[in-house]
Design a protein around this motif. Structure first.
Motif, PDB file in Angstrom:
ATOM      1  N   TYR A 175      -1.489  -1.384  -4.748  1.00  0.00           N
ATOM      2  CA  TYR A 175      -2.657  -0.385  -4.100  1.00  0.00           C
ATOM      3  C   TYR A 175      -2.371   1.147  -4.081  1.00  0.00           C
ATOM      4  CZ  TYR A 175      -7.108   0.145  -1.704  1.00  0.00           C
ATOM      5  OH  TYR A 175      -8.599  -0.023  -1.267  1.00  0.00           O
ATOM      6  N   ASN A 176      -2.934   2.162  -4.430  1.00  0.00           N
ATOM      7  CA  ASN A 176      -3.028   3.604  -4.667  1.00  0.00           C
ATOM      8  C   ASN A 176      -4.009   3.645  -3.286  1.00  0.00           C
ATOM      9  OD1 ASN A 176      -3.147   6.262  -4.803  1.00  0.00           O
ATOM     10  ND2 ASN A 176      -2.440   5.662  -6.780  1.00  0.00           N
ATOM     11  N   THR A 177      -3.650   3.941  -2.187  1.00  0.00           N
ATOM     12  CA  THR A 177      -4.559   5.076  -1.313  1.00  0.00           C
ATOM     13  C   THR A 177      -4.633   6.421  -1.335  1.00  0.00           C
ATOM     14  OG1 THR A 177      -2.607   5.825   0.298  1.00  0.00           O
ATOM     15  CG2 THR A 177      -2.670   2.909   0.579  1.00  0.00           C
ATOM     16  N   ILE A 230      -5.609  -0.473  -7.748  1.00  0.00           N
ATOM     17  CA  ILE A 230      -4.662  -1.402  -7.374  1.00  0.00           C
ATOM     18  C   ILE A 230      -4.302  -0.723  -9.129  1.00  0.00           C
ATOM     19  CG2 ILE A 230      -4.311  -3.480  -8.676  1.00  0.00           C
ATOM     20  CD1 ILE A 230      -6.443  -4.582  -7.035  1.00  0.00           C
ATOM     21  N   ARG A 262       0.919  -0.656  -0.069  1.00  0.00           N
ATOM     22  CA  ARG A 262      -0.345  -0.012   0.113  1.00  0.00           C
ATOM     23  C   ARG A 262       0.923   1.219  -0.078  1.00  0.00           C
ATOM     24  NH1 ARG A 262      -5.297  -1.085   1.585  1.00  0.00           N
ATOM     25  NH2 ARG A 262      -5.744   0.923   2.723  1.00  0.00           N
ATOM     26  N   THR A 297       1.124   5.850  -0.665  1.00  0.00           N
ATOM     27  CA  THR A 297       0.599   6.591  -1.875  1.00  0.00           C
ATOM     28  C   THR A 297       0.526   7.320  -3.152  1.00  0.00           C
ATOM     29  OG1 THR A 297       1.974   8.380  -1.087  1.00  0.00           O
ATOM     30  CG2 THR A 297       0.532   7.436   0.703  1.00  0.00           C
ATOM     31  N   ASN A 332      -7.845   4.541  -3.967  1.00  0.00           N
ATOM     32  CA  ASN A 332      -8.741   3.550  -2.843  1.00  0.00           C
ATOM     33  C   ASN A 332      -8.134   1.996  -4.270  1.00  0.00           C
ATOM     34  OD1 ASN A 332      -8.491   4.542  -0.728  1.00  0.00           O
ATOM     35  ND2 ASN A 332     -10.815   5.257  -1.449  1.00  0.00           N
TER      36      ASN A 332
END
Length: 218
Positions: free
Chosen positions: A54-56, A61, A35, A37, A59
């Motif tokens: 996973y791009n926080t 992938i 995960r 940013t 939200n």
């Protein structure tokens, strides 16, 4: 005497499948992607093609194709805010004076509330850091004859950052007129983006079509 094992095997498979379906899954045993940013993802040094993260911020992938990171699932589609206003209003103007677009929360056509917040006339708060495309359109039904200077500009936190369009329109008679422009810019969370115009018309102008659009590109 010879016994068949097929019925017993079939019963075992049914019971095993039932147990697996009803077993409680331990969350710690699930496969999870790293995960990060937007900023952290873009700072990764030489990622391998095919890498997933996973791009926080979005939200969703993202996959590295050897050159760029790109979204691969529906949760990471482009995020936008669109404000649109039709005729029936005046466009105030004065020589070499900037005015905010008279378009606000009452003119929202579409908004992703996780990314944008309409604050006031022509002003939108950016809620997530990223690269954004900003567009604006302004038109009137009674631009006067002669030469009229015009500017459409974007301000970030009250500082001029870009001209979407600027120039001078020359008309022989009063007529319809409009202009539009687009700019790309890297913005930070909590930045206030204001779309403003200059019109040296010397008279009250009647607004016809007005539009602001901002889309988060990554």
């Amino acid at each position: 005497m010879k016994f068949s094992t097929k019925p017993a095997l079939a019963l075992f498979l049914v019971l095993f499948s039932f147990q697996c379906i009803n077993a409680q899954i331990d969350a710690n045993s699930l496969f999870a992607l790293p995960r990060a940013t937007n900023t952290e993802i873009l700072s990764i040094t030489a990622p391998n093609p095919g890498s997933l993260v996973y791009n926080t911020d979005d939200n969703g992938i993202y996959k590295f194709n050897g050159t760029n990171w790109s979204a691969i699932d529906d949760t990471a589609k482009l995020k936008s805010v669109i404000l649109n206003r039709n005729g029936g209003y005046n466009i105030p103007n004065s020589t070499n004076t900037y005015y905010n677009f008279p378009i606000n929360n009452g003119h929202v056509q579409y908004i992703d509330n996780d990314i944008f917040q309409v604050v006031s006339n022509g002003t939108i708060r950016i809620l997530k850091t990223g690269i954004y495309m900003i567009s604006a359109e302004l038109s009137t039904s009674n631009m006067p004859a002669g030469n009229t200077k015009y500017i459409i500009a974007a301000f970030r936190n009250n500082n001029l950052i870009a001209y979407l369009n600027r120039g001078s329109v020359s008309l022989t008679n009063q007529d319809w007129w409009g202009s539009t422009g687009v700019v790309m810019y890297n913005l930070n969370a909590n930045d206030l983006i204001s779309l403003r115009y200059v019109l040296n018309a010397g008279q009250t102008l009647h607004g016809r079509l007005m539009n602001i659009g901002i889309t988060k590109m990554n």
